[in-house]
Every structure is written in structure tokens, then in C-alpha cells.
Design an enzyme around this catalytic site. Structure first.
Site, PDB file in Angstrom:
ATOM      1  N   GLY A 158       3.343   6.264   2.956  1.00 61.25           N
ATOM      2  CA  GLY A 158       4.299   6.339   4.165  1.00 61.25           C
ATOM      3  C   GLY A 158       5.243   7.348   4.503  1.00 61.25           C
ATOM      4  N   THR A 159       5.893   8.024   3.352  1.00 65.08           N
ATOM      5  CA  THR A 159       6.504   9.319   3.393  1.00 65.08           C
ATOM      6  C   THR A 159       5.607  10.402   4.135  1.00 65.08           C
ATOM      7  OG1 THR A 159       7.837   8.600   1.621  1.00 65.08           O
ATOM      8  CG2 THR A 159       7.841  10.913   2.246  1.00 65.08           C
ATOM      9  N   ASN A 170      13.748  -1.248   7.005  1.00 63.78           N
ATOM     10  CA  ASN A 170      13.491  -1.770   5.521  1.00 63.78           C
ATOM     11  C   ASN A 170      14.649  -2.544   4.966  1.00 63.78           C
ATOM     12  OD1 ASN A 170      14.056   1.003   6.279  1.00 63.78           O
ATOM     13  ND2 ASN A 170      14.547   1.265   3.944  1.00 63.78           N
ATOM     14  N   SER A 211       1.884   2.035   4.928  1.00 61.26           N
ATOM     15  CA  SER A 211       1.767   2.354   3.524  1.00 61.26           C
ATOM     16  C   SER A 211       1.234   1.223   2.775  1.00 61.26           C
ATOM     17  CB  SER A 211       3.195   2.551   2.865  1.00 61.26           C
ATOM     18  OG  SER A 211       3.297   2.859   1.730  1.00 61.26           O
ATOM     19  N   GLY A 212       0.403   1.360   2.026  1.00 60.33           N
ATOM     20  CA  GLY A 212      -0.456   0.416   1.567  1.00 60.33           C
ATOM     21  C   GLY A 212       0.246  -0.522   0.416  1.00 60.33           C
ATOM     22  N   HIS A 213       1.389  -0.079  -0.112  1.00 65.52           N
ATOM     23  CA  HIS A 213       1.824  -0.749  -1.096  1.00 65.52           C
ATOM     24  C   HIS A 213       3.106  -1.696  -0.591  1.00 65.52           C
ATOM     25  CE1 HIS A 213       5.901   1.411  -2.058  1.00 65.52           C
ATOM     26  NE2 HIS A 213       5.358   2.440  -1.343  1.00 65.52           N
ATOM     27  N   CYS A 250      16.189   3.765  -2.702  1.00 64.99           N
ATOM     28  CA  CYS A 250      16.407   5.232  -2.774  1.00 64.99           C
ATOM     29  C   CYS A 250      17.844   5.126  -2.721  1.00 64.99           C
ATOM     30  CB  CYS A 250      15.893   5.863  -1.433  1.00 64.99           C
ATOM     31  SG  CYS A 250      14.857   5.062  -0.781  1.00 64.99           S
TER      32      CYS A 250
HETATM   33  C1  LIG Z   1       8.679   2.241   2.121  1.00 65.82           C
HETATM   34  C2  LIG Z   1       8.997   2.883   3.157  1.00 65.82           C
HETATM   35  C3  LIG Z   1       8.532   4.101   3.525  1.00 65.82           C
HETATM   36  C4  LIG Z   1       7.927   5.208   2.610  1.00 65.82           C
HETATM   37  O1  LIG Z   1       6.572   4.672   2.173  1.00 65.82           O
HETATM   38  P1  LIG Z   1       5.993   5.293   0.788  1.00 65.82           P
HETATM   39  O2  LIG Z   1       4.706   4.915   0.819  1.00 65.82           O
HETATM   40  O3  LIG Z   1       6.848   4.556  -0.281  1.00 65.82           O
HETATM   41  O4  LIG Z   1       6.117   6.926   0.712  1.00 65.82           O
HETATM   42  C5  LIG Z   1       8.433   4.344   4.661  1.00 65.82           C
HETATM   43  N1  LIG Z   1       9.341   3.963   5.796  1.00 65.82           N
HETATM   44  C6  LIG Z   1       9.485   2.646   5.544  1.00 65.82           C
HETATM   45  C7  LIG Z   1      10.376   2.002   6.757  1.00 65.82           C
HETATM   46  C8  LIG Z   1       9.553   2.080   4.374  1.00 65.82           C
HETATM   47  O5  LIG Z   1       9.784   0.792   4.040  1.00 65.82           O
END
Ligand SMILES: *Cc1c(COP(=O)(O)O)cnc(C)c1O
Length: 390
Positions: free
Chosen positions: A73-74, A153, A201-203, A326
Site C-alpha cells: 500500500g505504501t 485506518n 494492500s494484500g495484508h 506507526c
Molecule cells: C496499511 C495501510 C497502508 C500501508 O500499506 P502497506 O502495505 O502496509 O505498506 C496505507 N494506507 C492505509 C489506509 C493503510 O491502512
């Protein structure tokens, strides 16, 4: 002692579903070929990626050639912002976003500002919502991008994405949304919602970590972020994370399929959790009362510290968070709660509980009882607690 873990931090990450993991495993061993090679163990990897691309496209109503795999996601957020900024700087250098975005967006914007771009950070109301009217009012002739997250989030608030998409379309401005928290919980339709770019983001939906997606609508002017080989249609270089991509595809397909039933189950459980926890005196729900992610309960308890609550919950095998993962090392109050107008002194007493597929009614009852006792205990030890509350 193998105490049961009650995991209520699904917004931070999820485990990889075992059915998903099973689909991934062959790509670590016998199917290890490089997808760019022409012999069969390479070519079958290319097919696996193609299949995953189709699964993702279908889940968000995009075309397969609009789906680009990244390492998370980042990276997707960084690519969307920086890629659009530098490809369109001749048209203008103004970007609109919100004060409650993930740091992947906020810190990318700060970096772009240091390179001469101008960023407008829109405020939110006390529920964490941005107003489409404010979006429209902040548009300038040199605006090139609007980036508003789909769902938050920390507090779970869902943004008026469709309305913002309509405005962006009307003014001919690109619209990016960080849908990392929304995917698998809310139906997403990039066409109906006029979304130009979207991050996943997959996780966060029972897929693996280290793999993500950037949807880029056909015809969008965007520069590459990662340079090298010709992978991902020459848009994102680097040998593909085949196992991760396969896992992400299956995980998203499953999440979308299970959504109607699972959402109802989660809504009921988090509803009960919220209702019971709000019976604790001097407690407040953070985020929108109903336009919120069905798995998110975020509550502030006055006169206590979130960190202390988490430590005691941990002793009971309960995993929760004070906001975003974070932030847990910093003493700064959450930027999201601050933007919503929660005073700093109170914001520190916030706990985020995000439930998921394995959460049971029994877990909910345990957490209600442990948390209620914990708050009472902590307040009895704090000199700040008003006497009448003890
Ligand atoms: C977790 C998250 C990200 C980052 O995703 P990663 O795959 O962990 O880098 C970005 N935006 C939101 C809203 C998230 O919850």
C-alpha cells in the site's frame, strides 16, 4: 502456558488465510521460474500473474490492463502521488488531500511540497469526514490531483468517495483514493465512482504482506516510480513477487465473495462491543456513528492512557492498538483524532479494536469484561480521575 490470543488489530494487519497460503506455496518451490523466461516453469508464472490481475480487476470493476502490482500500500500511494505530480507539473503543481490520510500519503505530500508542489490539506468534521463542498471550493486552475482515502485506518470513517469522484470528473482532475482499509469491507467500483487511481494492500484482507496494487485508469498521465526491467507492462520494474501476487488475487476474490455475509456478522459484533463499552462513564466513540468500517470500534476513555490500557489487555492475550500502529512509539496524539477536534489530553486515552474473520461472540464478551475492569482499575489509580467517578 498457551493462552488464547484474542486478535483485535485487523486494521494493522491480518494473517494470511490458509486457503490463500496453499495457492501461494508452489510458487516458492516447484513453480519458481522467472515469469519473464520463455520455458514452461517461467511461462506458467506469467499465467498465474495474469489470473491474479483478472481477479483484482473484477473485484473493483476495472480492466485487467489497469492493474499494476507493487510491493504494498505504501508504494502504491507513493507511486500515485509522485507519478501523477511529475507527469503533470506543466499543467499545475497543486494537489488536494485531507488531514486524516495515512502517513504514506501525508509524507509523500510533504516530500512533494519540498520539490515545489503545493498541497491543500482539507479539514474533516468531528466524525472524520471531509466535505465534498470543501473539495470543490479548494480546486484551482492548477490543481492536478485529488487524493482522499476511501476509509480511515484509525477511526473507520468512510469518505464520500462517489461525490468526490463526480466533482473530480466534472473539473477534469485526477482522483486517487487509498482504499487499503476499504477493500474487502465495502464494494468498490472504480468506474461508477470515477476513480482514476486506487491503492490496495494484500495484508489488510487476509493476503500476504509485501504485495499491493495500484489501479491506474487507462490514459492516465503518470511517471514510473521504480525503474529497471520491463515488468508490469513497463510501468513497474522488478521481478514480480509471484507468490504474493497469486495470494493477493485469491484473497481479494474471497473477501469480495464473503463480504455480504461477513459484513453483517462483523457489524453485529462491533455494534455490541461499541454499545457495551460506551456504558463506561466518560467514554466517547471516535469516527462516524454509522458511515464507518463494520469491523472498527475506536473509543476514547477519559482519565486513562491508551498505552496503559494496551499493556493490561496484552496481559489478557488481547491485541489492540491506540490508533495507527506507526504511532505506538511516539507520544504525539494521533493526527486523525487531532484533525477531528479531539483535545490532546483526551486523545491519549483512545483504543482501536478492529475485529475480523476469526473473531467470535465469546471474544467480544471477554473484551467487554476485561476492558471495563481495566478502565475502572486504571482510573482508581489515577490522581486525575474525579472523585465522583470512583
Ligand atoms: C496499511 C495501510 C497502508 C500501508 O500499506 P502497506 O502495505 O502496509 O505498506 C496505507 N494506507 C492505509 C489506509 C493503510 O491502512
Amino acid at each position: 502456558m498457551t493462552e488464547k490470543i484474542i486478535y483485535m488489530d485487523h486494521a494493522a494487519t491480518t494473517y494470511t488465510d490458509s486457503a490463500v497460503l496453499e495457492k501461494m506455496i508452489p510458487y516458492f518451490s516447484e513453480k519458481f521460474g522467472n515469469p519473464s523466461s520463455i520455458y514452461s516453469i517461467g511461462a506458467e508464472n506469467k499465467d498465474a500473474i495474469t489470473k491474479a490481475r483478472g481477479q483484482v480487476a473484477k473485484a473493483i470493476n476495472a480492466e485487467p490492463d489497469e492493474i499494476f502490482f507493487t510491493n504494498g500500500g505504501t508504494e502504491s500511494d507513493n507511486w500515485a502521488l509522485k507519478g501523477v505530480a511529475f507527469a503533470n507539473e506543466r499543467k499545475g503543481k497543486h494537489i488536494i488531500t485531507t488531514a486524516v490520510e495515512h502517513h504514506a500519503i501525508l509524507h509523500s505530500c510533504e516530500w512533494l511540497a519540498s520539490k515545489g508542489f503545493e498541497i491543500t490539506y482539507l479539514p474533516v468534521d468531528r466524525y472524520g469526514r471531509v466535505s465534498p463542498n470543501d473539495v470543490e471550493k479548494s480546486i484551482r486552475p492548477d490543481t492536478i490531483l485529488i487524493s482522499v482515502m476511501y476509509a480511515n485506518n484509525e477511526v473507520g470513517t468512510i469518505q464520500p468517495i462517489k461525490e468526490i469522484g463526480e466533482i473530480a470528473k466534472r473539473y477534469g482532475i485526477y482522483f486517487h483514493t487509498d482504499a487499503v482499509q476499504a477493500a474487502g469491507h465495502i464494494p468498490i467500483d472504480v468506474k461508477a465512482e470515477n476513480i482514476t487511481l486506487l491503492s490496495l494492500s494484500g495484508h489488510k484482507f487476509y493476503g500476504p504482506k509485501g504485495v499491493g496494487v495500484l489501479y491506474i485508469k487507462k490514459g492516465t498521465r503518470i511517471q514510473n516510480l521504480i525503474h529497471g526491467g520491463a515488468q508490469e507492462n513497463k510501468r513497474r520494474a522488478g521481478t514480480e513477487n509471484v507468490a504474493g501476487i497469486v495470494g493477493l488475487g485469491y484473497a481479494l476474490e474471497a473477501a469480495v465473495k464473503e463480504m455480504p455475509k461477513e459484513s453483517e456478522r462483523l457489524r453485529k459484533m462491533s455494534g455490541r462491543l461499541t454499545e457495551e463499552l460506551l456504558k463506561i462513564p466518560a467514554s466517547h466513540l471516535n469516527g462516524h456513528p454509522y458511515d464507518r468500517l463494520v469491523n472498527n470500534t475506536n473509543i476514547t476513555f477519559e482519565y486513562v492512557e491508551g498505552e496503559s490500557i494496551l499493556l493490561i489487555l496484552n496481559m489478557h492475550g488481547i491485541c489492540a492498538s491506540t490508533g495507527s500502529a506507526c504511532n505506538s512509539a511516539s507520544l504525539e496524539p494521533s493526527h486523525v483524532l487531532t484533525a477531528m477536534g479531539v483535545p490532546a489530553g483526551i486523545a491519549h486515552g483512545s483504543v482501536r479494536l478492529t475485529i475480523g474473520k476469526r473473531t467470535t461472540d465469546e471474544d467480544i464478551e471477554t473484551v467487554i469484561s476485561v476492558l471495563t475492569d481495566t478502565i475502572k482499575k486504571l482510573r482508581s489509580m489515577s490522581p486525575l480521575t474525579p472523585k465522583e467517578m470512583l
